[in-house]
Motif scaffolding. Structure first.
Motif, mmCIF file in Angstrom:
data_model
loop_
_atom_site.group_PDB
_atom_site.id
_atom_site.type_symbol
_atom_site.label_atom_id
_atom_site.label_comp_id
_atom_site.label_asym_id
_atom_site.label_seq_id
_atom_site.Cartn_x
_atom_site.Cartn_y
_atom_site.Cartn_z
ATOM 1 N N GLU A 24 -0.220 2.686 3.431
ATOM 2 C CA GLU A 24 -1.615 2.875 3.856
ATOM 3 C C GLU A 24 -2.255 1.525 4.199
ATOM 4 O O GLU A 24 -3.201 1.072 3.559
ATOM 5 C CB GLU A 24 -2.410 3.581 2.752
ATOM 6 C CG GLU A 24 -3.768 4.064 3.214
ATOM 7 C CD GLU A 24 -4.599 4.621 2.068
ATOM 8 O OE1 GLU A 24 -5.638 5.226 2.341
ATOM 9 O OE2 GLU A 24 -4.215 4.422 0.892
ATOM 10 N N PRO B 16 -9.835 11.782 9.766
ATOM 11 C CA PRO B 16 -9.149 11.092 8.663
ATOM 12 C C PRO B 16 -8.240 12.032 7.877
ATOM 13 O O PRO B 16 -8.601 12.556 6.826
ATOM 14 C CB PRO B 16 -10.302 10.535 7.813
ATOM 15 C CG PRO B 16 -11.466 11.412 8.112
ATOM 16 C CD PRO B 16 -11.294 11.828 9.552
ATOM 17 N N MET C 77 -3.226 3.266 8.254
ATOM 18 C CA MET C 77 -3.798 3.995 7.116
ATOM 19 C C MET C 77 -3.002 5.267 6.823
ATOM 20 O O MET C 77 -3.575 6.339 6.623
ATOM 21 C CB MET C 77 -5.261 4.343 7.370
ATOM 22 C CG MET C 77 -6.214 3.169 7.288
ATOM 23 S SD MET C 77 -6.544 2.632 5.605
ATOM 24 C CE MET C 77 -7.669 3.906 5.051
ATOM 25 N N SER D 293 -13.917 -1.923 6.989
ATOM 26 C CA SER D 293 -13.127 -3.092 6.601
ATOM 27 C C SER D 293 -13.479 -4.335 7.399
ATOM 28 O O SER D 293 -13.119 -5.456 7.010
ATOM 29 C CB SER D 293 -11.636 -2.792 6.752
ATOM 30 O OG SER D 293 -11.289 -2.685 8.128
ATOM 31 N N GLU E 131 -2.509 9.765 9.362
ATOM 32 C CA GLU E 131 -3.385 8.598 9.463
ATOM 33 C C GLU E 131 -4.782 8.966 8.952
ATOM 34 O O GLU E 131 -5.417 9.887 9.468
ATOM 35 C CB GLU E 131 -3.494 8.134 10.911
ATOM 36 C CG GLU E 131 -2.218 7.538 11.481
ATOM 37 C CD GLU E 131 -2.430 6.955 12.870
ATOM 38 O OE1 GLU E 131 -2.096 5.784 13.076
ATOM 39 O OE2 GLU E 131 -2.935 7.691 13.749
ATOM 40 N N GLU E 132 -5.249 8.221 7.974
ATOM 41 C CA GLU E 132 -6.557 8.488 7.375
ATOM 42 C C GLU E 132 -7.614 7.575 8.001
ATOM 43 O O GLU E 132 -8.266 6.771 7.331
ATOM 44 C CB GLU E 132 -6.495 8.275 5.861
ATOM 45 C CG GLU E 132 -7.718 8.766 5.114
ATOM 46 C CD GLU E 132 -7.762 8.269 3.688
ATOM 47 O OE1 GLU E 132 -8.726 8.632 2.988
ATOM 48 O OE2 GLU E 132 -6.868 7.512 3.269
ATOM 49 N N THR E 133 -7.794 7.716 9.299
ATOM 50 C CA THR E 133 -8.727 6.868 10.032
ATOM 51 C C THR E 133 -8.909 7.448 11.423
ATOM 52 O O THR E 133 -8.134 8.321 11.836
ATOM 53 C CB THR E 133 -8.182 5.431 10.146
ATOM 54 O OG1 THR E 133 -9.154 4.601 10.797
ATOM 55 C CG2 THR E 133 -6.894 5.387 10.937
ATOM 56 N N ASN F 151 -4.391 -0.848 6.626
ATOM 57 C CA ASN F 151 -5.463 -0.735 7.608
ATOM 58 C C ASN F 151 -5.584 -2.037 8.396
ATOM 59 O O ASN F 151 -5.049 -3.071 8.007
ATOM 60 C CB ASN F 151 -6.785 -0.423 6.894
ATOM 61 C CG ASN F 151 -7.868 0.048 7.851
ATOM 62 O OD1 ASN F 151 -7.585 0.431 8.989
ATOM 63 N ND2 ASN F 151 -9.110 0.025 7.407
ATOM 64 N N ASP G 65 2.060 4.822 -0.621
ATOM 65 C CA ASP G 65 1.202 5.992 -0.835
ATOM 66 C C ASP G 65 2.040 7.268 -0.865
ATOM 67 O O ASP G 65 2.995 7.368 -1.622
ATOM 68 C CB ASP G 65 0.098 6.042 0.220
ATOM 69 C CG ASP G 65 -1.162 6.718 -0.291
ATOM 70 O OD1 ASP G 65 -1.104 7.892 -0.695
ATOM 71 O OD2 ASP G 65 -2.234 6.081 -0.290
ATOM 72 N N CYS H 267 -1.788 7.657 4.752
ATOM 73 C CA CYS H 267 -2.174 7.939 3.373
ATOM 74 C C CYS H 267 -1.162 8.871 2.706
ATOM 75 O O CYS H 267 -0.363 8.456 1.907
ATOM 76 C CB CYS H 267 -3.578 8.523 3.335
ATOM 77 S SG CYS H 267 -4.342 8.397 1.711
ATOM 78 N N GLY I 222 0.411 -0.029 9.481
ATOM 79 C CA GLY I 222 0.857 1.063 8.629
ATOM 80 C C GLY I 222 2.118 1.723 9.144
ATOM 81 O O GLY I 222 2.719 1.292 10.127
ATOM 82 N N ARG J 289 0.827 -1.209 0.000
ATOM 83 C CA ARG J 289 0.000 0.000 0.000
ATOM 84 C C ARG J 289 0.863 1.263 0.000
ATOM 85 O O ARG J 289 0.632 2.205 0.758
ATOM 86 C CB ARG J 289 -0.967 0.010 1.186
ATOM 87 C CG ARG J 289 -1.856 -1.214 1.312
ATOM 88 C CD ARG J 289 -2.937 -1.240 0.276
ATOM 89 N NE ARG J 289 -3.845 -0.111 0.423
ATOM 90 C CZ ARG J 289 -4.808 0.186 -0.451
ATOM 91 N NH1 ARG J 289 -4.964 -0.550 -1.544
ATOM 92 N NH2 ARG J 289 -5.605 1.212 -0.249
#
Length: 468
Positions: A100, A210, A146, A175, A162-164, A102, A81, A148, A121, A79
């Motif tokens: 990224e 996020p 995550m 997920s 962190e996109e979470t 999760n 990014d 990103c 991540g 992942r």
């Protein structure tokens, strides 16, 4: 007159991307003056396999694919990014790259150093040549989730996002991963220095939401933050640290988080189609509780909106899926991946926002927000994601579209051109470009492909022939 004041005066008169309105209305006519010409299949110098289509004269090498080994023998996570390049010794580049990943899948690298040993991540740091040959590589931040995008900082650091908002205090996300297995709260930004180990300490005052990317203004010390809240409205933020990070030598917690609004128009919806060249005067509203404490494990969809809802209740503007951002000559350019109107013949994407992408320009010195570009249809620009700027000020947009994915250039005259197309990967239609960044001196464009087996690329060639 100092250099910065001269630059801002020039921008105020002419305006970056002054020709955008015309180009957007015409649909980005091609070929574009300043582009590099027709794309053709080019074999990877690593193994001869065609992975990219590029203009005449350009070459590339892929490196550091998921599943390969770091210098310490541990496995490279997937992942790939967001990424940034910093100058290294002997004409090398030091790349800091996000992963990224999760879910509570366990940390890569040394779990004893992980922020959360259950989270998969983080970032890796690589030293590479101008031609994509790896000299050294290893984990630099692990146990986050995550990761990103982020942004390069002037004090030689990368800030990873962190996109979470996953954590043991929040119900499971889309997920289906078991958040009860996590040991720490997520949804923060983390500093990753170039020349020393990351502390894995979150900057909690910069918000728990996020996060997608960060753009740093060296004149004020402010960090501009984007939010990619896939199913809900997103916001554009700034974090004001308690001390200028360049003076402090690092990013300090304990600052103030704010969210952008449109002056005289509370909760202005900027996610919808805009008039060409639309311009707004802006205000900033304070976020009173940037790091909310959750009790009773609220639903993820409620927790992920907790910070943004505070801003919108105070009048902040509504955007659709804010992703990549970059600071260039007093302006923060940031991407709204699904912003804009649905073009005739196009299918609206899923999630919040029904367009095929907008590029916004926020002038840090004037407070004006201007639409730099809005995709007229998916064939011209399809769901832009990460963004970087060349030395000439042309933007590089990474697509995350439904069909073929491109690296596209957006010129200062507001025209789009194709620079690179990703060869479709069998059984992996979700593969996308991410993390574009020019190396020291502009010789090499480094970029990632996020896929089932992600990898990084070094691209070089006759840049002087066009507007990168």
């Amino acid at each position: 007159m100092d250099r910065r004041r001269f630059i801002t005066n020039v921008i105020a008169v002419a305006g970056p991307f002054a020709g955008v309105a015309c180009a957007g209305a015409q649909g980005g006519v091609k070929p574009v003056q300043g582009g590099y010409g027709r794309l053709k299949a080019v074999p990877d110098l690593r193994d001869g396999k065609v992975r990219l289509h590029l203009p005449e004269g350009f070459r590339y090498r892929s490196f550091s694919a998921a599943g390969e080994k770091f210098s310490d023998g541990s496995a490279v996570p997937g992942r790939h990014d967001g990424m940034a390049a910093f100058s290294g010794p002997k004409d090398s580049a030091i790349l800091i790259r996000n992963h990224e990943v999760n879910g509570p899948v366990g940390a890569f690298g040394d779990k004893a150093k992980a922020y959360d040993p259950m989270a998969g991540g983080g970032t890796s740091t690589l030293r590479v040549t101008r031609y994509g040959e790896v000299i050294q590589a290893g984990p630099s931040l692990n146990g986050t989730m995550m990761n990103c995008s982020g942004g390069p900082m002037a004090w030689r650091a990368w800030v990873s996002c962190e996109e979470t908002v996953n954590g043991p205090d929040v119900a499971d996300d889309f997920s289906g991963g078991d958040n009860a297995k996590l040991t720490r709260k997520h949804g923060y930004i983390f500093e990753v220095p170039v020349n020393r180990a990351a502390t894995a300490r979150p900057i909690r005052s910069a918000g728990r939401f996020p996060h997608e990317s960060v753009a740093f203004d060296p004149s004020t010390g402010a960090l501009y933050l984007t939010e990619d809240n896939f199913s809900f409205p997103s916001g554009f933020y700034r974090y004001l640290p308690p001390k200028h990070p360049v003076q402090a030598g690092r990013l300090l917690d304990g600052g103030r988080l704010q969210m952008l609004g449109v002056k005289g128009a509370k909760r202005k919806d900027l996610s919808v189609g805009q008039q060409p060249g639309a311009t707004y005067e802006t205000v900033w509203v304070d976020i009173e509780d940037p790091d909310p404490a959750f009790t009773g494990r609220p639903a993820y969809d409620d927790a992920v909106q907790a910070v943004g809802r505070q801003g919108r209740e105070a009048g902040a503007a509504i955007f659709s899926r804010l992703e990549g951002s970059v600071f260039h000559q007093g302006v923060v350019y940031f991407v709204s991946t699904q912003g804009g109107a649905t073009a005739p013949g196009d299918t609206p994407p899923s999630g919040f926002g029904k367009g095929r992408g907008q590029v916004w320009a926020y002038e840090t010195w004037s407070g004006r927000l201007r639409l730099a570009y809005e995709s007229p249809r998916s064939a011209v620009l399809d769901l832009p994601d990460n963004v970087t700027a060349s030395r000439r000020g042309t933007l590089v947009l990474c697509e995350d579209g439904d069909g073929d994915n491109y690296l596209r250039g957006l010129t200062k005259s507001g025209q789009i051109f194709d620079f690179c197309r990703l060869e479709p990967i069998p059984d992996d239609p979700g593969a996308e470009f991410a993390g574009s960044t020019f190396g020291p001196g502009g010789h090499t464009l480094y970029v990632n492909v996020q896929a089932k087996q992600g990898r990084s690329f070094a691209i070089w060639g006759p840049w002087e022939r066009g507007l990168f």
